[in-house]
Motif scaffolding. Structure first.
Motif, PDB file in Angstrom:
ATOM      1  N   ILE A 185       0.878  -1.170   0.000  1.00 55.74           N
ATOM      2  CA  ILE A 185       0.000   0.000   0.000  1.00 55.74           C
ATOM      3  C   ILE A 185       0.913   1.217   0.000  1.00 55.74           C
ATOM      4  O   ILE A 185       1.982   1.201   0.611  1.00 55.74           O
ATOM      5  N   GLU A 186       0.465   2.260  -0.682  1.00 57.17           N
ATOM      6  CA  GLU A 186       1.301   3.461  -0.779  1.00 57.17           C
ATOM      7  C   GLU A 186       1.587   4.012   0.615  1.00 57.17           C
ATOM      8  O   GLU A 186       0.672   4.229   1.409  1.00 57.17           O
ATOM      9  N   GLY A 187       2.838   4.203   0.915  1.00 56.52           N
ATOM     10  CA  GLY A 187       3.242   4.747   2.211  1.00 56.52           C
ATOM     11  C   GLY A 187       3.577   3.661   3.231  1.00 56.52           C
ATOM     12  O   GLY A 187       4.116   3.952   4.286  1.00 56.52           O
ATOM     13  N   VAL A 188       3.233   2.393   2.933  1.00 57.56           N
ATOM     14  CA  VAL A 188       3.530   1.286   3.849  1.00 57.56           C
ATOM     15  C   VAL A 188       4.296   0.221   3.066  1.00 57.56           C
ATOM     16  O   VAL A 188       3.851  -0.211   2.006  1.00 57.56           O
ATOM     17  N   ALA A 189       5.432  -0.184   3.596  1.00 57.94           N
ATOM     18  CA  ALA A 189       6.254  -1.174   2.909  1.00 57.94           C
ATOM     19  C   ALA A 189       5.630  -2.563   3.043  1.00 57.94           C
ATOM     20  O   ALA A 189       4.868  -2.835   3.963  1.00 57.94           O
ATOM     21  N   MET A 190       5.971  -3.441   2.108  1.00 59.23           N
ATOM     22  CA  MET A 190       5.448  -4.805   2.103  1.00 59.23           C
ATOM     23  C   MET A 190       5.875  -5.566   3.363  1.00 59.23           C
ATOM     24  O   MET A 190       5.100  -6.346   3.921  1.00 59.23           O
ATOM     25  N   GLU A 191       7.098  -5.307   3.793  1.00 58.78           N
ATOM     26  CA  GLU A 191       7.617  -5.989   4.999  1.00 58.78           C
ATOM     27  C   GLU A 191       6.766  -5.614   6.227  1.00 58.78           C
ATOM     28  O   GLU A 191       6.476  -6.446   7.074  1.00 58.78           O
ATOM     29  N   LYS A 192       6.387  -4.336   6.290  1.00 62.19           N
ATOM     30  CA  LYS A 192       5.572  -3.847   7.408  1.00 62.19           C
ATOM     31  C   LYS A 192       4.210  -4.547   7.418  1.00 62.19           C
ATOM     32  O   LYS A 192       3.707  -4.949   8.479  1.00 62.19           O
ATOM     33  N   ALA A 216       1.509 -11.040  10.825  1.00 54.01           N
ATOM     34  CA  ALA A 216       2.061 -12.105  11.660  1.00 54.01           C
ATOM     35  C   ALA A 216       1.791 -11.887  13.150  1.00 54.01           C
ATOM     36  O   ALA A 216       2.003 -12.793  13.953  1.00 54.01           O
ATOM     37  N   GLN A 217       1.333 -10.705  13.523  1.00 51.07           N
ATOM     38  CA  GLN A 217       1.076 -10.401  14.940  1.00 51.07           C
ATOM     39  C   GLN A 217      -0.030 -11.287  15.502  1.00 51.07           C
ATOM     40  O   GLN A 217      -0.964 -11.649  14.802  1.00 51.07           O
ATOM     41  N   LYS A 218       0.099 -11.580  16.792  1.00 51.15           N
ATOM     42  CA  LYS A 218      -0.906 -12.390  17.470  1.00 51.15           C
ATOM     43  C   LYS A 218      -2.115 -11.511  17.808  1.00 51.15           C
ATOM     44  O   LYS A 218      -1.973 -10.311  18.047  1.00 51.15           O
ATOM     45  N   PRO A 219      -3.316 -12.092  17.831  1.00 53.72           N
ATOM     46  CA  PRO A 219      -4.526 -11.307  18.132  1.00 53.72           C
ATOM     47  C   PRO A 219      -4.487 -10.638  19.511  1.00 53.72           C
ATOM     48  O   PRO A 219      -4.992  -9.526  19.662  1.00 53.72           O
TER      49      PRO A 219
END
Length: 150
Positions: free
Chosen positions: A82-89, A95-98
């Motif tokens: 998404i524009e302004g956000v890197a793919m890695e981010k 991957a974060q837990k709920p």
């Protein structure tokens, strides 16, 4: 010699067989037998008579060759940044837990509420110093409306 086709039944007519019928308008029809000629003159539809070639074609009878089913291509999924956000981010957030995400959300809500309370206190303190005076409206003494529209 020419092998012709019966105009009604669709069968082959060998040389020396069949009947030729010519209408007044000049159009000629070749029939295999008297049976096909009779049915034609009765204006029967060959698609509704079971033994004709046209009926068999319409109802898909005797087709030995089976058509190969085409395989549909499945749409492939892929990720775009998404524009302004890197793919890695984005991958990191996925991957974060709920539980971690819930804790972050609650912390952000608390921070927003504190900020709103501070803003409300500042506004309240400012409004105590400033007294609102009600504006007086000048109204002309007009006569009452009597009757309807003209």
């Amino acid at each position: 010699m020419k092998i012709e086709l019966c105009i009604f039944s669709g069968y082959k007519i060998q040389p020396g067989h069949g009947k030729t019928y010519t209408r007044i308008d000049g159009r000629t029809f070749v029939f295999l037998s008297g049976k096909t000629e009779r049915l034609f003159k009765q204006r029967k539809n060959p698609r509704k008579i079971a033994w004709t070639v046209l009926y068999r074609r319409k109802h898909k009878k005797g087709i030995s060759e089976e058509t190969v089913k085409r395989r549909t291509r499945r749409t492939q999924k892929f990720q775009r940044a998404i524009e302004g956000v890197a793919m890695e981010k984005i991958k990191e957030l996925r991957a974060q837990k709920p539980e971690f995400r819930k804790a972050q959300r609650e912390q952000a809500m608390r921070a927003a509420k504190d900020k709103a309370k501070k803003a409300a206190k500042v506004k309240k303190a400012g409004s105590k110093n400033y007294q609102k005076t009600k504006a007086v409206k000048n109204v002309k003494g007009s006569r009452p409306n009597v009757g309807g529209k003209r």
